[in-house]
Write a protein that holds these residues in place. Structure first.
Motif, mmCIF file in Angstrom:
data_model
loop_
_atom_site.group_PDB
_atom_site.id
_atom_site.type_symbol
_atom_site.label_atom_id
_atom_site.label_comp_id
_atom_site.label_asym_id
_atom_site.label_seq_id
_atom_site.Cartn_x
_atom_site.Cartn_y
_atom_site.Cartn_z
ATOM 1 N N CYS A 54 51.659 -66.655 1.627
ATOM 2 C CA CYS A 54 50.283 -66.709 2.093
ATOM 3 C C CYS A 54 49.965 -65.478 2.936
ATOM 4 O O CYS A 54 50.737 -65.104 3.820
ATOM 5 C CB CYS A 54 50.081 -67.976 2.918
ATOM 6 S SG CYS A 54 48.417 -68.165 3.560
ATOM 7 N N CYS A 55 48.822 -64.859 2.668
ATOM 8 C CA CYS A 55 48.348 -63.722 3.458
ATOM 9 C C CYS A 55 47.472 -64.285 4.581
ATOM 10 O O CYS A 55 46.327 -64.650 4.365
ATOM 11 C CB CYS A 55 47.546 -62.778 2.577
ATOM 12 S SG CYS A 55 46.811 -61.408 3.472
ATOM 13 N N THR A 56 48.028 -64.389 5.758
ATOM 14 C CA THR A 56 47.274 -64.948 6.875
ATOM 15 C C THR A 56 46.608 -63.872 7.714
ATOM 16 O O THR A 56 45.567 -64.116 8.306
ATOM 17 C CB THR A 56 48.191 -65.788 7.785
ATOM 18 O OG1 THR A 56 49.295 -64.991 8.184
ATOM 19 C CG2 THR A 56 48.685 -67.016 7.060
ATOM 20 N N LYS A 57 47.207 -62.690 7.771
ATOM 21 C CA LYS A 57 46.644 -61.604 8.569
ATOM 22 C C LYS A 57 46.576 -60.349 7.703
ATOM 23 O O LYS A 57 47.594 -59.870 7.214
ATOM 24 C CB LYS A 57 47.509 -61.360 9.805
ATOM 25 C CG LYS A 57 46.940 -60.336 10.746
ATOM 26 C CD LYS A 57 47.817 -60.192 11.978
ATOM 27 C CE LYS A 57 47.273 -59.091 12.864
ATOM 28 N NZ LYS A 57 48.163 -58.800 13.983
ATOM 29 N N ILE A 58 45.376 -59.822 7.519
ATOM 30 C CA ILE A 58 45.182 -58.631 6.696
ATOM 31 C C ILE A 58 45.951 -57.451 7.303
ATOM 32 O O ILE A 58 45.909 -57.220 8.500
ATOM 33 C CB ILE A 58 43.683 -58.278 6.604
ATOM 34 C CG1 ILE A 58 42.884 -59.445 6.046
ATOM 35 C CG2 ILE A 58 43.458 -57.013 5.800
ATOM 36 C CD1 ILE A 58 43.113 -59.772 4.619
ATOM 37 N N GLY A 59 46.671 -56.729 6.453
ATOM 38 C CA GLY A 59 47.429 -55.568 6.896
ATOM 39 C C GLY A 59 48.861 -55.866 7.278
ATOM 40 O O GLY A 59 49.588 -54.978 7.711
ATOM 41 N N SER A 60 49.298 -57.116 7.111
ATOM 42 C CA SER A 60 50.684 -57.468 7.433
ATOM 43 C C SER A 60 51.318 -58.174 6.243
ATOM 44 O O SER A 60 50.649 -58.495 5.269
ATOM 45 C CB SER A 60 50.734 -58.361 8.672
ATOM 46 O OG SER A 60 50.091 -59.594 8.400
ATOM 47 N N ALA A 61 52.615 -58.420 6.326
ATOM 48 C CA ALA A 61 53.332 -59.081 5.239
ATOM 49 C C ALA A 61 52.935 -60.551 5.145
ATOM 50 O O ALA A 61 52.484 -61.161 6.118
ATOM 51 C CB ALA A 61 54.831 -58.960 5.470
ATOM 52 N N CYS A 62 53.111 -61.106 3.960
ATOM 53 C CA CYS A 62 52.786 -62.512 3.723
ATOM 54 C C CYS A 62 53.873 -63.424 4.294
ATOM 55 O O CYS A 62 55.025 -63.026 4.420
ATOM 56 C CB CYS A 62 52.636 -62.764 2.232
ATOM 57 S SG CYS A 62 51.218 -61.940 1.518
ATOM 58 N N GLU A 63 53.480 -64.636 4.598
ATOM 59 C CA GLU A 63 54.407 -65.633 5.130
ATOM 60 C C GLU A 63 54.696 -66.673 4.057
ATOM 61 O O GLU A 63 53.833 -67.007 3.251
ATOM 62 C CB GLU A 63 53.789 -66.323 6.341
ATOM 63 C CG GLU A 63 53.462 -65.390 7.472
ATOM 64 C CD GLU A 63 52.685 -66.085 8.581
ATOM 65 O OE1 GLU A 63 52.463 -67.310 8.488
ATOM 66 O OE2 GLU A 63 52.303 -65.402 9.526
ATOM 67 N N ASN A 85 53.610 -59.367 -4.828
ATOM 68 C CA ASN A 85 52.187 -59.341 -5.176
ATOM 69 C C ASN A 85 51.317 -59.725 -3.988
ATOM 70 O O ASN A 85 50.261 -59.136 -3.752
ATOM 71 C CB ASN A 85 51.905 -60.283 -6.341
ATOM 72 C CG ASN A 85 52.558 -59.839 -7.618
ATOM 73 O OD1 ASN A 85 53.048 -58.716 -7.718
ATOM 74 N ND2 ASN A 85 52.587 -60.716 -8.598
ATOM 75 N N CYS A 86 51.755 -60.714 -3.239
ATOM 76 C CA CYS A 86 51.008 -61.147 -2.066
ATOM 77 C C CYS A 86 50.959 -60.033 -1.022
ATOM 78 O O CYS A 86 49.902 -59.733 -0.467
ATOM 79 C CB CYS A 86 51.626 -62.409 -1.478
ATOM 80 S SG CYS A 86 50.674 -63.121 -0.114
ATOM 81 N N ASP A 87 52.107 -59.407 -0.770
ATOM 82 C CA ASP A 87 52.152 -58.316 0.210
ATOM 83 C C ASP A 87 51.259 -57.150 -0.217
ATOM 84 O O ASP A 87 50.558 -56.572 0.609
ATOM 85 C CB ASP A 87 53.592 -57.822 0.398
ATOM 86 C CG ASP A 87 54.443 -58.808 1.177
ATOM 87 O OD1 ASP A 87 53.878 -59.700 1.843
ATOM 88 O OD2 ASP A 87 55.675 -58.686 1.113
ATOM 89 N N TYR A 88 51.267 -56.824 -1.496
ATOM 90 C CA TYR A 88 50.439 -55.724 -1.988
ATOM 91 C C TYR A 88 48.966 -56.009 -1.708
ATOM 92 O O TYR A 88 48.226 -55.159 -1.224
ATOM 93 C CB TYR A 88 50.673 -55.511 -3.482
ATOM 94 C CG TYR A 88 49.818 -54.413 -4.067
ATOM 95 C CD1 TYR A 88 50.167 -53.086 -3.913
ATOM 96 C CD2 TYR A 88 48.642 -54.720 -4.750
ATOM 97 C CE1 TYR A 88 49.381 -52.080 -4.435
ATOM 98 C CE2 TYR A 88 47.845 -53.721 -5.271
ATOM 99 C CZ TYR A 88 48.221 -52.398 -5.110
ATOM 100 O OH TYR A 88 47.434 -51.409 -5.610
ATOM 101 N N TYR A 89 48.538 -57.223 -2.013
ATOM 102 C CA TYR A 89 47.142 -57.593 -1.770
ATOM 103 C C TYR A 89 46.832 -57.569 -0.273
ATOM 104 O O TYR A 89 45.822 -57.037 0.161
ATOM 105 C CB TYR A 89 46.846 -58.988 -2.334
ATOM 106 C CG TYR A 89 45.476 -59.484 -1.953
ATOM 107 C CD1 TYR A 89 44.356 -59.062 -2.656
ATOM 108 C CD2 TYR A 89 45.294 -60.357 -0.878
ATOM 109 C CE1 TYR A 89 43.099 -59.491 -2.303
ATOM 110 C CE2 TYR A 89 44.041 -60.786 -0.521
ATOM 111 C CZ TYR A 89 42.944 -60.352 -1.233
ATOM 112 O OH TYR A 89 41.697 -60.776 -0.875
#
Length: 95
Positions: A54-63, A85-89
């Protein structure tokens, strides 16, 4: 030529009749093609949730999360089953 048109017309009429009959049969028997009871969730063919990122904070890695619903209820911006893919987005999305 006339005999050929008669044969083609008969075949088309049979196909159209079969399709209409099939739809009529489905309309008269609404549960005929449903092998799974909608009242029993244990017989479902697909799992309702799956783990992912899950991308919770834009500009950081997904959790990592166990359910897409948890991601979006917690304010997540995106969910993906693949971390890369999540991290890239999440790194490249414009806020």
């Amino acid at each position: 030529m006339r005999q050929k048109n008669l044969i083609i017309g008969t075949i088309v009429l049979l196909i159209v009749g079969a399709v209409c009959g099939w739809f009529l049969w489905l309309w008269l028997n609404p549960g005929a093609l449903s092998p799974v009871s909608l009242d029993d969730p244990t017989k479902a063919t697909k799992a309702k949730s799956h783990t992912g990122y899950c991308c919770t904070k834009i500009g950081s890695a997904c959790e990592s999360v166990s359910d897409p619903g948890l991601c979006f209820r917690g304010g997540g911006k995106a969910f993906n089953a693949v971390q890369r893919n999540c991290d890239y987005y999440c790194y490249n999305v414009k806020p």
